[in-house]
Design a protein around this motif. Structure first.
Motif, mmCIF file in Angstrom:
data_model
loop_
_atom_site.group_PDB
_atom_site.id
_atom_site.type_symbol
_atom_site.label_atom_id
_atom_site.label_comp_id
_atom_site.label_asym_id
_atom_site.label_seq_id
_atom_site.Cartn_x
_atom_site.Cartn_y
_atom_site.Cartn_z
ATOM 1 N N LYS A 15 0.853 -1.184 0.000
ATOM 2 C CA LYS A 15 0.000 0.000 0.000
ATOM 3 C C LYS A 15 0.885 1.230 0.000
ATOM 4 C CE LYS A 15 -3.795 2.064 2.610
ATOM 5 N NZ LYS A 15 -3.263 2.961 3.621
ATOM 6 N N ASN A 16 0.772 2.007 -1.019
ATOM 7 C CA ASN A 16 1.537 3.252 -1.091
ATOM 8 C C ASN A 16 0.709 4.255 -1.866
ATOM 9 O OD1 ASN A 16 3.397 5.229 -1.182
ATOM 10 N ND2 ASN A 16 4.860 4.170 -2.483
ATOM 11 N N GLN A 17 -0.048 5.041 -1.119
ATOM 12 C CA GLN A 17 -0.935 5.979 -1.788
ATOM 13 C C GLN A 17 -0.719 7.411 -1.351
ATOM 14 O OE1 GLN A 17 -4.440 3.900 -0.707
ATOM 15 N NE2 GLN A 17 -4.697 3.010 -2.733
ATOM 16 N N GLU A 18 -0.055 7.591 -0.235
ATOM 17 C CA GLU A 18 0.065 8.963 0.241
ATOM 18 C C GLU A 18 1.509 9.368 0.439
ATOM 19 O OE1 GLU A 18 -2.056 9.321 3.889
ATOM 20 O OE2 GLU A 18 -3.386 7.698 3.278
ATOM 21 N N TYR A 19 2.296 8.482 0.952
ATOM 22 C CA TYR A 19 3.585 8.896 1.480
ATOM 23 C C TYR A 19 4.694 8.605 0.497
ATOM 24 C CZ TYR A 19 0.945 8.939 5.800
ATOM 25 O OH TYR A 19 0.016 9.190 6.755
ATOM 26 N N LYS A 20 5.770 9.312 0.735
ATOM 27 C CA LYS A 20 6.964 9.082 -0.062
ATOM 28 C C LYS A 20 7.729 7.940 0.593
ATOM 29 C CE LYS A 20 11.300 11.398 -1.082
ATOM 30 N NZ LYS A 20 12.000 10.310 -0.427
ATOM 31 N N LEU A 21 7.610 6.787 0.020
ATOM 32 C CA LEU A 21 8.228 5.604 0.604
ATOM 33 C C LEU A 21 9.341 5.092 -0.300
ATOM 34 C CD1 LEU A 21 5.061 3.689 1.805
ATOM 35 C CD2 LEU A 21 6.431 5.350 3.030
ATOM 36 N N ASP A 22 10.247 4.381 0.301
ATOM 37 C CA ASP A 22 11.404 3.899 -0.443
ATOM 38 C C ASP A 22 11.159 2.512 -1.015
ATOM 39 O OD1 ASP A 22 12.756 6.117 0.139
ATOM 40 O OD2 ASP A 22 13.926 5.273 1.784
ATOM 41 N N CYS A 23 11.911 2.205 -2.053
ATOM 42 C CA CYS A 23 11.950 0.855 -2.554
ATOM 43 C C CYS A 23 13.385 0.574 -2.961
ATOM 44 C CB CYS A 23 11.027 0.658 -3.752
ATOM 45 S SG CYS A 23 11.530 1.604 -5.183
ATOM 46 N N ASP A 77 1.114 -0.160 5.401
ATOM 47 C CA ASP A 77 0.458 -1.011 6.384
ATOM 48 C C ASP A 77 1.450 -1.614 7.361
ATOM 49 O OD1 ASP A 77 1.743 -2.694 4.732
ATOM 50 O OD2 ASP A 77 -0.029 -3.741 3.987
ATOM 51 N N GLY A 78 2.612 -1.012 7.470
ATOM 52 C CA GLY A 78 3.552 -1.438 8.492
ATOM 53 C C GLY A 78 4.331 -2.681 8.149
ATOM 54 N N LYS A 79 4.397 -3.007 6.892
ATOM 55 C CA LYS A 79 5.151 -4.185 6.490
ATOM 56 C C LYS A 79 6.168 -3.793 5.432
ATOM 57 C CE LYS A 79 1.420 -7.447 7.295
ATOM 58 N NZ LYS A 79 0.339 -8.162 6.647
ATOM 59 N N VAL A 80 7.113 -4.691 5.260
ATOM 60 C CA VAL A 80 8.022 -4.557 4.135
ATOM 61 C C VAL A 80 7.756 -5.736 3.223
ATOM 62 C CG1 VAL A 80 10.425 -4.640 3.418
ATOM 63 C CG2 VAL A 80 9.788 -3.305 5.397
ATOM 64 N N TYR A 81 7.560 -5.439 1.951
ATOM 65 C CA TYR A 81 7.193 -6.481 0.997
ATOM 66 C C TYR A 81 8.392 -6.873 0.155
ATOM 67 C CZ TYR A 81 2.262 -5.901 2.086
ATOM 68 O OH TYR A 81 1.065 -5.873 2.723
ATOM 69 N N VAL A 88 6.721 -5.118 10.346
ATOM 70 C CA VAL A 88 7.690 -4.309 11.100
ATOM 71 C C VAL A 88 7.043 -3.707 12.332
ATOM 72 C CG1 VAL A 88 9.198 -2.310 10.979
ATOM 73 C CG2 VAL A 88 9.020 -3.821 9.032
ATOM 74 N N GLY A 89 5.877 -3.167 12.153
ATOM 75 C CA GLY A 89 5.237 -2.537 13.296
ATOM 76 C C GLY A 89 3.896 -1.971 12.911
ATOM 77 N N PRO A 90 3.325 -1.196 13.804
ATOM 78 C CA PRO A 90 1.968 -0.715 13.553
ATOM 79 C C PRO A 90 1.900 0.476 12.598
ATOM 80 C CG PRO A 90 2.735 0.031 15.685
ATOM 81 C CD PRO A 90 3.828 -0.822 15.135
ATOM 82 N N GLY A 91 2.964 1.213 12.494
ATOM 83 C CA GLY A 91 2.887 2.452 11.715
ATOM 84 C C GLY A 91 3.249 2.235 10.269
ATOM 85 N N VAL A 92 3.703 3.318 9.653
ATOM 86 C CA VAL A 92 4.138 3.275 8.268
ATOM 87 C C VAL A 92 5.637 3.034 8.252
ATOM 88 C CG1 VAL A 92 4.332 4.583 6.149
ATOM 89 C CG2 VAL A 92 2.339 4.862 7.593
ATOM 90 N N MET A 114 10.788 3.140 11.183
ATOM 91 C CA MET A 114 9.386 3.347 11.502
ATOM 92 C C MET A 114 9.319 4.269 12.704
ATOM 93 S SD MET A 114 6.447 0.687 12.645
ATOM 94 C CE MET A 114 6.164 0.076 11.014
ATOM 95 N N GLY A 115 8.571 5.330 12.559
ATOM 96 C CA GLY A 115 8.488 6.276 13.656
ATOM 97 C C GLY A 115 9.856 6.805 14.011
ATOM 98 N N GLY A 116 10.213 6.682 15.260
ATOM 99 C CA GLY A 116 11.486 7.224 15.699
ATOM 100 C C GLY A 116 12.562 6.181 15.844
ATOM 101 N N SER A 117 12.338 4.991 15.314
ATOM 102 C CA SER A 117 13.337 3.955 15.516
ATOM 103 C C SER A 117 13.698 3.296 14.197
ATOM 104 C CB SER A 117 12.819 2.906 16.496
ATOM 105 O OG SER A 117 11.680 2.286 15.963
ATOM 106 N N VAL A 118 14.846 2.632 14.236
ATOM 107 C CA VAL A 118 15.337 1.936 13.063
ATOM 108 C C VAL A 118 15.541 0.480 13.445
ATOM 109 C CG1 VAL A 118 17.362 1.657 11.597
ATOM 110 C CG2 VAL A 118 16.413 3.910 11.952
#
Lengths: 932, 315
Positions: free
Chosen positions: B233-241, B256-260, B275-279, B296-300
């Motif tokens: 799911k990538n509809q709003e944010y600037k996400l990496d691939c 959805d908090g996963k890495v595909y 990975v977690g609950p967030g983006v 994710m959030g403030g952690s790596v």
């Protein structure tokens, strides 16, 4: 600070001096005032500080010599009685007691001297380092390496040791030779090839007679001569600041002419301790003397003759120092010592060579003949004319050259075909002596005709200009040239007009300029009465004559200006008064085709555009890539001129790419901007009605197919409607010369444009609806989508407005909002959003969605205002440009309707919250209809 | 050589979480490996850039000097310098060892989304939402960029550099590839706003992710579609691939908090790593090993393959 209870005293470790515990009732001590803070020495005497450099030992009495009483010592002690006791006075007798203290210049404390300090390993490393330092580009650059010390000796050392080598020895077979005095001076240990001190040279003979036959010695530890190529830009023999010389003083007293390299190393290997008496400080060539240093004789590295050798002598035979530059007798002396062998074990698999390497044979240079004189004298050069042919003959005979037969050409005058003839080759077909001969007979004929015609024309022109010169009162000295030049103008044909467009001598008077251009065109056609025809019949005879004169001169000037003036001036980058702006020549063409291609997943040719792109030269250099266009000065995409302030600069017109020839014509547009422009009809005029129907049906089908995101489409449709009107107005300026057939049906302006112009209305709708949805569902996702869309819109607004003065960033700091607000503002402005902050330790908390919405609305208003303003500007401009256009009114109407539309949407925004897609669709459908 | 090459093992996907770094710098906008994969950089929203050893979890240095959140960073080939860009519209060149700002390039009119060094770290390329890519010269003291690539019609979301090419993805839905050697610009229309682009490691393909929740693998030379990867799911944010270390898999963040992970050739979903609950905001793949960093959030989080054993067992 010690703890107060005594129990815990054992556990605590206290550092520093504790403050004295305050007695009760005692007043805290006053700090010592400044004037009472004095420095005294051990005996309670006041100490004075002498400047910043000396560190403050006292000399004399309050900066004077002597004592308080003056020059007389306070107590005179006669030394008459104990003169015998003290025979020799050392330097210590004249030192102060401070000098003998721990930090003085001659400390009395017992310390290990360098000689006894354990540094055997260091010596080896030291040497290696000094070698490296001598060859390094920056002397002393290896200092860093010293800081990193290897934990153990290298493998090389271990190997050498196993082969019997000891530290301090040289490497190689052991030598049968007299033991050299290893220590010429008991105080100074010399390692390696240190130069022997002057006095010890004679002592070698004395030692000669005590060498047992069977004793061999290890070779000397020699620093090899390094032939360092000069790869820096310093002067010859310049050595930068050598840290050893600088820090430990200069020790090289003697220049060795025979070993440039070892000179540095010899003093490097000299003991540092020799110069111990010197204070540390930086000195060197071209460095000044520190304040502490007394001798400043050495700073400029004065060269004296005494530093050089004046006699050729071997300084130290047998040390192998000379290498290949050794004197001969020295080399031969070494020969019998060849039978020496390594005393150490020879490694397995190796054996000593039985025969020496065969040396290369050298040949002596050829001997010169006896009567050779190394002088060249030149023969006089005589031109071959009929009178002096005899002289020539004599001269050439004396030079031993055969006289060339006057009938046959000299070697240098022959050309390829003639040479071939002489050699008996069959001549090449056509006997091509020039390119012309390759031409067919017909072509030759034609060329001849052309030549003839142009000659005729030239003659005509010359005649005419002569007549002009005669008719005008002013004499024209260069009248034949006029004809010639203007002929050149005429014959250069196509280029003439394009160049004439650059050179406008009468630009201030457009009428006159037009007449002049007409004159040029006529002249090009070779019409005799070119001038007469183009002149204004309403002018007086005097005016006419004057203008004729002017035109002729301008035509002349034009040619010369093109050749001379243009080479001196460059074109202005930005023409203020021209209505043109540079836009990229090639533009990514129609998005619609590509969208459908993407939908069909037909990536490849359909979705790809390829442009010529010129990278900057420097960029190529930085990327280590050869410049693909070494001859062009262009950077980026090739650009052409278009009308400034035209929306269509930012359109993706297919004809711009499909028909490259139109570029040239569009360049010429301003020149011909005349009344005939408005006469041309565009296809929008005719097919407007049906087109509209078409697009509506298209829209409907689209809307039906996906109910989800119809908003954007719809808004663009609305725009398209309007676009028909506006484009009909101004696309003539762009593609006037293009016949309407070539611009097919696909020439629809890109989506970006629509978004750029009417973004506010569209994105309001979408974002407001999205907002509402988002509110009901999720705080995060809703605004995000809206953000993205709005950002897309605003971004494209920005791009479209690049040509205009760059506007300030869309967000302005609203004073009433805290910084957080700003942040949101910016974030929602552009691009795909950054993910939200989840972590608890972030400073900014998540904003209240309500406020955000409010803020957004505010911004939207702003952008809308901006749009309206711009539109007005555009309108004004349009009016100004195409006066007397019948469509003017219409466009005004449409834009006003647009503004009402936008106000409509404004009210929409404040309207009911949950808009179903169907309802939106309905509303949208009604919009264009209302417009009609 | 005398020894035969060891038999290539089947690719392993990093799915064991070996470390979690709590970066303490607000949201981690981007996480990037250095050139050899031993260290990583995290870009924080609190204006700092941090250098970590991700496997040990030690913070090596903090680079502060940005005036706004840091959005992207990159390390040079010799690990001697870093560059970063952020919301303060500035591109900053850092000295790794001293932590000092070496240069600050100003000129962008908007946030700098992405920065890259060229191969020899002589030029920094920065892409901004002002729809331009600027090439800054690290060698000279010139304050202006060497060249501005302003062909994009909308913000630049991603820039990648090879030895002679610049690959840029823009929000206008196009991927542009500037070929310096050929002197040509190739523009591929994808339609949806591009969030991330990257070259495959063999340099033959480009991977493009866009806001229509699709990743596309395009042939670099012709622009043809080689593969399509969906499911995330990538509809709003600037996400990496990115691509895995041996180009075997396609990896993408998701909202959805996963890495595909997809198999590159077959296009089938190989793994959805929760990975977690967030983006999952950003990710970086180790250049040679199956090691993945996600933010994710403030952690790596640092992920390794299942068989991985931490060396020495130390933390």
């Amino acid at each position: 600070m010690a703890a107060l209870d005594s129990d815990s005293d054992e556990d605590l470790v206290s550092y520093g001096t504790g403050l004295e515990p305050l007695e009760e009732g005692e007043r805290p001590k006053k700090p010592i005032p400044l004037q009472d803070q004095t420095v005294r020495d051990e005996k309670g005497r006041y100490k004075r500080f002498h400047g910043a450099f000396s560190g403050g030992f006292s000399a004399g009495y309050f900066n004077t010599v002597g004592s308080k009483e003056g020059w007389t010592p306070s107590s005179f002690v006669s030394s008459r009685q104990n003169r015998a006791d003290k025979s020799v006075l050392g330097p210590e007798d004249f030192m102060d007691e401070e000098d003998l203290s721990e930090f003085g210049i001659a400390p009395k404390a017992i310390v290990t001297t360098d000689d006894f300090a354990s540094k055997t390993k260091d010596r080896i490393r030291e040497k290696a380092r000094q070698l490296a330092a001598a060859t390094a580009p920056i002397p002393g650059a290896t200092l860093l390496d010293d800081l990193i010390t290897p934990a153990k000796l290298s493998v090389g050392f271990e190997l050498l040791r196993k082969m019997g080598w000891k530290e301090g020895q040289g490497i190689g077979p052991r030598v049968k030779r007299k033991p050299r005095r290893q220590k010429p001076d008991p105080g100074v240990k010399i390692y390696g090839c240190a130069l022997p001190p002057g006095g010890s040279e004679g002592s070698e003979e004395e030692d000669d007679d005590y060498v047992p036959e069977n004793v061999t010695f290890a070779p000397k530890d020699v620093t090899p001569v390094d032939f360092t190529p000069k790869d820096n830009v310093h002067g010859l023999a310049y050595k930068g600041l050598d840290p050893h010389q600088a820090l430990f003083g200069t020790s090289g007293e003697h220049f060795n002419l025979f070993g440039g390299g070892p000179q540095g190393t010899s003093n490097l290997l000299g003991e540092i301790g020799v110069n111990k008496g010197r204070k540390l400080g930086i000195s060197g060539q071209a460095f000044g003397v520190g304040a502490l240093e007394e001798e400043d004789d050495d700073i400029y590295a004065t060269e004296t003759l005494s530093k050089y050798d004046t006699i050729l002598k071997d300084e130290e035979p047998g040390d192998g120092l000379y290498g290949w530059t050794a004197p001969r007798q020295y080399k031969s002396q070494k020969e019998p010592e060849k039978d020496l062998r390594y005393i150490g074990k020879i490694l397995d698999g190796f054996s000593l060579a039985s025969k020496p390497l065969s040396s290369k044979k050298t040949y002596p240079p050829p001997e010169l003949p006896k009567d050779y004189r190394p002088v060249h004298y030149f023969r006089p050069v005589v031109a071959a004319t009929s009178e002096n042919s005899r002289l020539l003959q004599v001269l050439s005979e004396s030079a031993g050259k055969p006289v060339p037969d006057p009938g046959t050409l000299s070697r240098h005058q022959l050309n390829a075909s003639k040479r071939g003839e002489l050699l008996g080759e069959t001549p090449v077909q056509g006997s091509a002596t020039s390119v012309l001969e390759f031409l067919s007979q017909k072509d030759k004929e034609r060329i001849k005709e052309m030549k003839h015609a142009t000659d005729l024309k030239a003659a005509q022109l010359r005649a005419r200009s002569l007549a002009q010169a005669a008719s005008s009162s002013r004499p024209q000295p260069s009248s034949p040239d006029v004809g010639h030049c203007s002929w050149r103008v005429a014959s250069s044909g196509g280029t003439a007009t394009t160049k004439a467009s650059n050179f406008k001598p009468f630009a201030k008077d457009p009428e006159k300029q037009k007449r002049y251009e007409e004159f040029l065109v006529n002249m090009k056609r070779g019409q005799k009465d070119a001038l007469e025809r183009c002149l204004d019949p309403s002018m007086t005879e005097w005016e006419r004559g004057r203008e004729r004169d002017e035109f002729a001169r301008a035509a002349l000037l034009y040619v010369s200006s093109h050749s001379t003036l243009s080479s001196r001036f460059t074109h202005a980058k930005e023409e203020d008064d021209s209505d043109q702006v540079e836009v990229p020549r090639d533009q990514e063409n129609d998005v619609n085709d590509k969208q459908s291609a993407v939908k069909m997943k037909m990536f490849g040719k359909l979705t790809r555009d390829t442009f010529e792109w010129h990278p900057d030269k420097l960029l190529c250099k930085r990327f280590n890539v050869p410049d693909p266009y070494p001859d062009s000065t262009l950077v980026g995409l090739p650009r052409v001129k278009r009308d400034k302030y035209s929306v269509f600069n930012f359109l993706t017109l297919p004809e711009a790419t499909s028909l490259p020839t139109t570029q040239a014509s569009s360049e010429k547009v301003p020149q011909h901007q005349g009344p005939e422009k408005s006469r041309k009809s565009s296809r929008w005029d005719t097919s407007k009605q049906e087109k509209k129907e078409d697009s509506i049906s298209e829209f409907l089908s689209l809307a039906r197919s996906k109910v989800g995101p119809p908003k954007r489409e719809s808004s663009t449709l609305v725009i398209k409607e309007e676009e028909h009107v506006t484009e009909s107005l101004s696309n003539k300026t762009v593609n006037k010369d293009v016949d309407s057939q070539t611009e097919g049906e696909g020439s629809r302006p890109s989506m970006d444009l629509f978004k750029a112009i009417f973004a506010s209305s569209s994105d309001e709708k979408s974002s407001s609806s999205a907002d509402e949805q988002g509110d009901s569902e999720d705080d995060q996702a809703g605004p995000g989508e809206a953000d993205f869309k709005s950002s897309q819109a605003t971004d494209s607004v920005e791009t479209s407005s690049v040509a205009r003065a760059s506007e300030p960033a869309p967000q302005e700091p609203a004073p009433s909002f805290p910084i957080q607000k700003l942040q949101i503002d910016e974030r929602e402005a552009f691009g795909p959003r950054l993910p939200p902050v989840f972590c608890p330790n972030v400073r900014q908390t998540l904003e209240a969605p309500q406020k955000e919405k409010h803020k957004k609305n505010k911004e939207k208003h702003k952008t809308k205002k901006e749009h309206r303003r711009r539109k007005e500007k555009k309108k004004k401009h349009r009016k100004h440009k195409h006066k007397g256009k019948q469509k003017n009114k219409k466009s005004e109407k449409s834009s006003s309707s647009e503004s009402t539309d936008s106000s409509d949407s404004q009210s929409d925004e404040e309207g009911p919250a949950d808009l179903s897609p169907q309802e939106l669709l309905k509303r949208l459908k009604s919009l264009p209809l209302r417009r009609q | 050589m005398a020894f035969p090459e060891p038999k290539p093992r089947g690719p392993e996907l990093p799915q064991k979480r070996v470390k979690t770094l709590d970066c303490g710098q607000g949201a981690v906008r981007a996480v990037r490996f250095n050139v050899d994969g031993n260290y990583c950089l995290t870009c924080g929203s609190d204006k700092t850039l941090k250098l970590w050893n991700p496997l040990r979890g030690t913070l090596l240095r903090t680079y502060s000097g940005h005036g706004y959140e840091v959005l992207d960073a990159a390390g040079s080939f010799d690990n001697s310098s870093l560059c970063s860009g952020g919301g303060d519209k500035a591109v900053v060149l850092w000295d790794v060892a001293s932590g000092q700002v070496v240069r600050k390039f100003r000129g962008h009119a908007g946030k700098v989304n992405t920065v890259q060094f060229n191969e020899e770290a002589t030029v920094i390329l920065s892409g901004s939402i002002d729809s331009s890519i600027r090439c800054w010269d690290c060698r000279s003291r010139r304050p202006e960029p060497v060249q501005t690539l302003d062909e994009a019609r909308d913000g630049i979301s991603s820039v990648k550099v090879s030895d002679h090419e610049v690959l840029a993805g823009s929000v206008d839905g196009r991927v542009r590839r500037y070929d310096l050697r050929m002197g040509q610009l190739f523009s591929d229309y994808v339609g949806s706003p591009i969030t991330c682009t990257c070259f495959s490691r063999d340099g033959q393909c480009t991977l493009v992710s866009s806001l229509d929740s699709t990743l596309r693998l395009l042939d670099k030379d012709t622009g043809e579609l080689l593969g399509e990867y969906t499911g995330h799911k990538n509809q709003e944010y600037k996400l990496d691939c990115c691509l895995s270390e041996r180009d075997t898999h396609v990896v993408s963040c998701s909202e959805d908090g996963k890495v595909y992970f997809w198999d590159l050739v077959e296009g089938a979903l190989a793994l959805a790593l929760p990975v977690g609950p967030g983006v999952v905001q950003s990710l970086a793949y180790h250049p040679t090993e199956p090691c993945l960093l996600t933010a994710m959030g403030g952690s790596v989080q640092c992920w390794r393959e299942e068989a991985y054993e931490a060396e020495g067992g130390s933390s």
